[in-house]
Design an enzyme around this catalytic site. Structure first.
Site, short mmCIF file in Angstrom:
data_model
loop_
_atom_site.label_atom_id
_atom_site.label_comp_id
_atom_site.label_asym_id
_atom_site.label_seq_id
_atom_site.Cartn_x
_atom_site.Cartn_y
_atom_site.Cartn_z
N GLY A 23 0.78 -1.23 0.00
CA GLY A 23 0.00 0.00 0.00
C GLY A 23 0.82 1.29 0.00
N SER A 24 2.01 1.27 -0.63
CA SER A 24 2.80 2.51 -0.62
C SER A 24 2.15 3.59 -1.49
CB SER A 24 4.24 2.24 -1.05
OG SER A 24 4.33 1.99 -2.43
N ASN A 25 1.46 3.20 -2.57
CA ASN A 25 0.75 4.21 -3.37
C ASN A 25 -0.42 4.81 -2.59
OD1 ASN A 25 1.74 4.65 -6.25
ND2 ASN A 25 1.90 2.44 -6.02
N ARG A 76 -17.97 -13.91 -8.89
CA ARG A 76 -17.35 -12.59 -8.88
C ARG A 76 -18.43 -11.51 -8.84
NH1 ARG A 76 -12.98 -10.97 -13.37
NH2 ARG A 76 -14.76 -11.15 -14.76
N MET A 101 -4.64 -6.58 -6.80
CA MET A 101 -4.23 -7.63 -7.73
C MET A 101 -5.37 -8.56 -8.14
SD MET A 101 -1.37 -6.72 -8.51
CE MET A 101 0.24 -6.09 -8.12
N LEU A 104 -10.99 -6.77 -12.07
CA LEU A 104 -12.37 -6.33 -11.85
C LEU A 104 -13.29 -6.93 -12.91
CD1 LEU A 104 -12.11 -2.52 -10.99
CD2 LEU A 104 -11.75 -4.51 -9.53
N ASN A 118 -6.30 3.29 -12.17
CA ASN A 118 -5.32 2.28 -11.75
C ASN A 118 -3.92 2.81 -12.01
OD1 ASN A 118 -4.29 -0.37 -11.04
ND2 ASN A 118 -3.95 -0.73 -13.23
N HIS A 120 -0.05 1.48 -12.94
CA HIS A 120 0.62 0.31 -13.50
C HIS A 120 2.11 0.62 -13.66
CE1 HIS A 120 0.87 -3.42 -15.78
NE2 HIS A 120 1.67 -2.80 -16.62
N GLU A 153 -13.15 -2.52 -19.07
CA GLU A 153 -13.32 -3.97 -18.86
C GLU A 153 -12.13 -4.76 -19.40
OE1 GLU A 153 -17.29 -5.47 -19.69
OE2 GLU A 153 -18.06 -3.46 -19.26
C1 GAR Z 1 2.90 -0.93 -7.63
O1 GAR Z 1 4.15 -0.98 -8.28
C2 GAR Z 1 1.78 -0.90 -8.66
O2 GAR Z 1 2.08 -0.15 -9.80
C3 GAR Z 1 1.64 -2.36 -8.98
O3 GAR Z 1 1.78 -3.01 -7.74
C4 GAR Z 1 2.62 -2.23 -6.89
C5 GAR Z 1 1.88 -2.00 -5.60
O4 GAR Z 1 2.70 -1.36 -4.67
N1 GAR Z 1 0.41 -2.65 -9.62
C6 GAR Z 1 0.28 -3.55 -10.57
O5 GAR Z 1 1.18 -4.23 -10.98
C7 GAR Z 1 -1.13 -3.67 -11.13
N2 GAR Z 1 -1.12 -4.46 -12.31
P1 GAR Z 1 2.08 -0.66 -3.40
O6 GAR Z 1 1.18 -1.70 -2.73
O7 GAR Z 1 3.25 -0.34 -2.55
O8 GAR Z 1 1.31 0.55 -3.84
#
Ligand code: GAR
Length: 211
Positions: A23-25, A76, A101, A104, A118, A120, A153
């Protein structure tokens, strides 16, 4: 056929951040809110993983959290019905997927059309999917980066809001490149959310215009 146009709202919005891991983002978005840079608040931090470390961080920051176990639902669609109910209860305007991860389904994508974004860790449409930092190194690209995009989607295919380029260095490992990209992710995700609730994003087909 006339082109559908979406203009993001200019309002003090409520967001739900969806996480599956550290969850750093999410933290970076919350830090930007605390710094007074954003026209929104976090109404919920949601996870499909009970042990996601980001949930603990959210609780430590006095934010509301919710874990729903996908295995407890027969489909789902049922799972997403429950998520939608929880989001509506809290008047959520925008869902921010931040290391969420789980793919949806159409029900959530349709219910929150133009209201799911999102992050990426690559320059889409190159390297969609998983482990994309390693794929970028293995492919030998000189530049990779990060992308914030609307969710449609089709996975990793929605209209692009912001991108940042990051160089790939000769000796990079998956870890070193991931770290370099992550630093940029933290900047551009907040920027995208800020633009969204300042009514600055106009979506026409695949293109997002910043007003
Ligand atoms: C991040 O690098 C994000 O871009 C990636 O997962 C990591 C989550 O880090 N997302 C994906 O790959 C989605 N396809 P975080 O939990 O520290 O935010």
């Amino acid at each position: 056929m006339t082109e559908e146009v979406f203009l993001s709202p200019k309002k003090k919005g409520k967001i739900a951040v969806f996480i599956s891991g550290r969850g750093s983002n999410f933290r970076a978005i919350h830090d930007s809110i605390l710094a007074g840079k954003m026209n929104c608040e976090i109404a919920l931090v949601f996870s499909n993983k009970e042990d996601a470390p980001g949930l603990k961080t959210a609780q430590d920051r006095d934010l509301e959290t919710l874990f729903l176990d996908p295995k407890a639902y027969s489909s789902r669609e049922d799972y997403e019905k429950e998520i939608i109910k929880e989001l509506r209860k809290r008047d959520v305007d925008l869902i921010c997927l931040a290391g969420y991860m789980k793919i949806l389904g159409p029900s959530l994508c349709r219910e929150f059309k133009n209201a799911i974004i999102n992050i990426h860790p690559a320059l889409l449409p190159s390297f969609p999917g998983l482990h994309v930092q390693k794929k970028a190194i293995d492919w030998g690209v000189r530049y990779s980066g990060a992308t914030v995009h609307f969710v449609s989607e089709d996975v990793d295919m929605g209209p692009i809001i912001v991108q940042e380029v990051v160089p790939v260095i000769q000796d990079d490992t998956e870890e070193t490149l991931s770290d370099r990209i992550l630093k940029e992710e933290h900047k551009i995700y907040s920027e995208a959310v800020r633009l969204y609730f300042n009514g600055r994003l106009e979506v026409r087909g695949r293109r997002v215009y910043i007003k």
